[in-house]
Design an enzyme around this catalytic site. Structure first.
Site, PDB file in Angstrom:
ATOM      1  N   HIS A 215     -29.122  25.467  25.525  1.00 43.20           N
ATOM      2  CA  HIS A 215     -30.187  26.476  25.414  1.00 43.20           C
ATOM      3  C   HIS A 215     -29.676  27.787  26.015  1.00 43.20           C
ATOM      4  CE1 HIS A 215     -34.052  28.321  25.207  1.00 43.20           C
ATOM      5  NE2 HIS A 215     -34.726  27.194  25.064  1.00 43.20           N
TER       6      HIS A 215
ATOM      7  N   HIS B 259     -18.238  11.484  10.171  1.00 44.26           N
ATOM      8  CA  HIS B 259     -19.174  12.156   9.263  1.00 44.26           C
ATOM      9  C   HIS B 259     -19.915  13.257  10.019  1.00 44.26           C
ATOM     10  CE1 HIS B 259     -18.452   8.823   6.504  1.00 44.26           C
ATOM     11  NE2 HIS B 259     -18.731   7.993   7.501  1.00 44.26           N
TER      12      HIS B 259
ATOM     13  N   HIS C  79     -26.968  21.008  10.165  1.00 44.57           N
ATOM     14  CA  HIS C  79     -28.293  21.465   9.728  1.00 44.57           C
ATOM     15  C   HIS C  79     -28.187  22.403   8.522  1.00 44.57           C
ATOM     16  CE1 HIS C  79     -32.156  23.349   9.544  1.00 44.57           C
ATOM     17  NE2 HIS C  79     -31.747  24.471  10.094  1.00 44.57           N
TER      18      HIS C  79
ATOM     19  N   ASN D 159     -33.941  24.026   2.952  1.00 37.95           N
ATOM     20  CA  ASN D 159     -33.991  23.906   4.404  1.00 37.95           C
ATOM     21  C   ASN D 159     -35.315  23.242   4.783  1.00 37.95           C
ATOM     22  OD1 ASN D 159     -34.155  24.210   7.159  1.00 37.95           O
ATOM     23  ND2 ASN D 159     -33.667  26.386   7.187  1.00 37.95           N
TER      24      ASN D 159
END
Length: 506
Positions: free
Chosen positions: A302, A387, A391, A424
């Site tokens: 973050h 693999h 996103h 998306n």
């Protein structure tokens, strides 16, 4: 060239198997010494043990206590029993032209619309973005926005989310044969749509979950919230014994659509589509045999303490008071920095010793000779990961990570194919990608898969899974009717060209 490749392979082999290589001569040495021991030597050793009996007992007691403490305190394994991705009905398929028409109808129906201020080039801008986005003509839109005229209402938004969540969960419970009342932990994440009662309460009500369930509802955490939900469920499974954790990841398009003229807010309209996933986790030892994967690592990064990171993806009102998600020009740099910090933490957990050593050497060299060495050594993650599920946030996101991680086209095939077929779908996109790999028959026992997701805030989160068997696609996989048509090859300007690509792993 061939010589350098062989040297590199030898280096990796020696460092990766360094301890094994050292163990062999050490074992041979000890075996040689043991063969020379006489009965008299053994008698002296036995006498020495008798003279120090108290010390020996204390030593063995400490060893036993240490083993018991390790067994009791070690993290409990978390198994992924199965998961299900929502497949919308065929009538919700939207082509590029249909999406553009829906945007036009939404703006036309907007009561705050000022016709005199309309920019006629806005729809052309949307069309260009859409055609170059990597999305195909078979993605799915929500019922409310597909209708003519569109219904951008709270009721339509609730209808969309209920259809997605309930559809995914019904499929999951059907495949796993798990009674909903066996669920002990529930985590639901949806960034943009968070009604009252919460979505987690909706799941409890619909599937009649038990009254003492540990229920959590995550909102406003962006496209990486799916991994956050998995991480939270993992921590809870370390505390609550012998139970199931249910994770539901989705996003709402109906309420998130932007109807104004600000182009930095219009881009998100071109990428997001309907989708969701339900994941069943377990800490029951008996579930290992029927589970697909074991959770190896979760890493969360973050960078929201930095103002640019915090503000690069932000929901706000435009000049005319219309709400949308604004993407700043800093987003590419912010994403790159956050990803680097995430993989710097993940690398030592998964990479072989040879790659760790090279990274450490270049890291120290850069500290000592800042002007001469510009970049750190980029580890070869393909030595540790089989693999990749990156996103499907957009074509540019996949391109950047493919380049920065030194991946091949086949390594990002699942991400590109998911973006093309489903768009998306926010936090659930990594599960459509995993389903793609399974549908292609590529997931073998012992394979490691890395799910990496980016989200507002700004966050980069990773989850690494290990296949417990040769994994086959579950019933009602979202790819079962179209997997033979993928991958598709896109030209540089649009997503309309669909030419089958063949390779040895298809």
């Amino acid at each position: 060239m061939r010589w350098s490749v062989n040297v590199k392979l030898l280096y990796r082999y020696v460092l990766t198997n360094f301890f094994n290589l050292c163990l062999f001569p050490l074992t041979a040495f000890l075996a040689g010494k043991a063969s020379k021991l006489t009965a008299n030597d053994l008698y002296h050793f036995y006498s020495l043990l008798q003279q120090n009996l108290v010390t020996v007992i204390i030593l063995f007691a400490l060893i036993g206590f240490g083993l018991v403490l390790y067994i009791v305190t070690r993290p409990k394994p978390v198994y992924l029993v199965d998961y299900a991705c929502y497949l919308p009905p065929p009538h919700l398929k939207v082509s590029i032209s249909k999406v553009i028409d829906a945007f036009y109808q939404i703006r036309k129906a907007d009561p705050l619309r000022n016709v005199a201020c309309d920019d006629p080039s806005s729809l052309d801008f949307l069309r260009k973005i859409q055609e170059r986005s990597g999305l195909g003509n078979e993605t799915y839109g929500p019922e409310g926005l597909v209708d003519v005229p569109p219904r951008k209402t709270f009721a339509a938004a609730r209808e969309e989310t209920e259809q997605v969540i309930n559809g995914a969960l019904e499929n999951l419970f059907k495949n796993t044969k798990v009674n909903p009342r066996e669920i002990g932990i529930l985590v639901v994440n949806s960034s943009m749509f968070n009604p009252t009662p919460s979505l987690s309460a909706m799941v409890v009500n619909t599937f009649k979950l038990r009254s003492n369930i540990k229920s959590f509802n995550l909102g406003g955490m962006g496209c990486s919230a799916g991994v956050i939900a998995i991480d939270l469920a993992k921590d809870l499974l370390q505390i609550h014994k012998n139970t199931y954790a249910l994770v539901v990841s989705t996003e709402n398009i109906t309420q998130g659509i932007y109807s104004g003229e600000n182009r930095s807010m219009m881009v998100s309209n071109c990428l997001f589509r309907v989708g969701g996933a339900a994941i069943l986790l377990s800490n029951k030892p008996g579930d290992r045999r029927r589970s697909k994967y074991k959770l190896a690592h979760t890493v969360r990064t973050h960078t929201g303490a930095d103002d640019k990171s915090f503000g690069c993806v932000k929901q706000e009102e435009d000049e005319s008071g219309k709400t949308g998600v604004c993407l700043s020009k800093d987003i590419t740099n912010v994403a790159g920095t956050t990803v680097k910090k995430n993989i710097t933490t993940l690398g030592p957990l998964v990479l072989p010793l040879s790659e760790k050593f090279l990274f450490f050497v270049t890291f120290m060299a850069k500290k000592l000779m800042k002007d001469k060495i510009k970049n750190y050594y980029v580890p070869d993650f393909k030595l540790a990961i089989d693999h990749f599920c990156i996103h499907a946030g957009g074509r540019a996101v996949i391109d950047v990570l493919e380049k920065n991680l030194g991946l091949l086209p086949i390594d990002v095939e699942a991400s590109r194919s998911t973006l093309h077929r489903f768009g998306n779908t926010s936090s659930s996109s990594i599960w459509y990608e995993l389903a793609y790999i399974e549908a292609k028959g590529r997931m073998e026992k012992g394979n490691k898969v890395w799910q990496i997701a980016l989200g507002s805030g700004f966050k980069c989160n990773s989850a690494v899974w290990v296949a417990l068997r040769n994994v086959k696609p579950s019933a009602n996989s979202p790819w079962e009717d179209c997997i033979d048509r993928y991958p598709v090859e896109l030209d540089s300007d649009s997503s309309k060209l669909e030419t089958p690509v063949t390779n040895g792993r298809s």
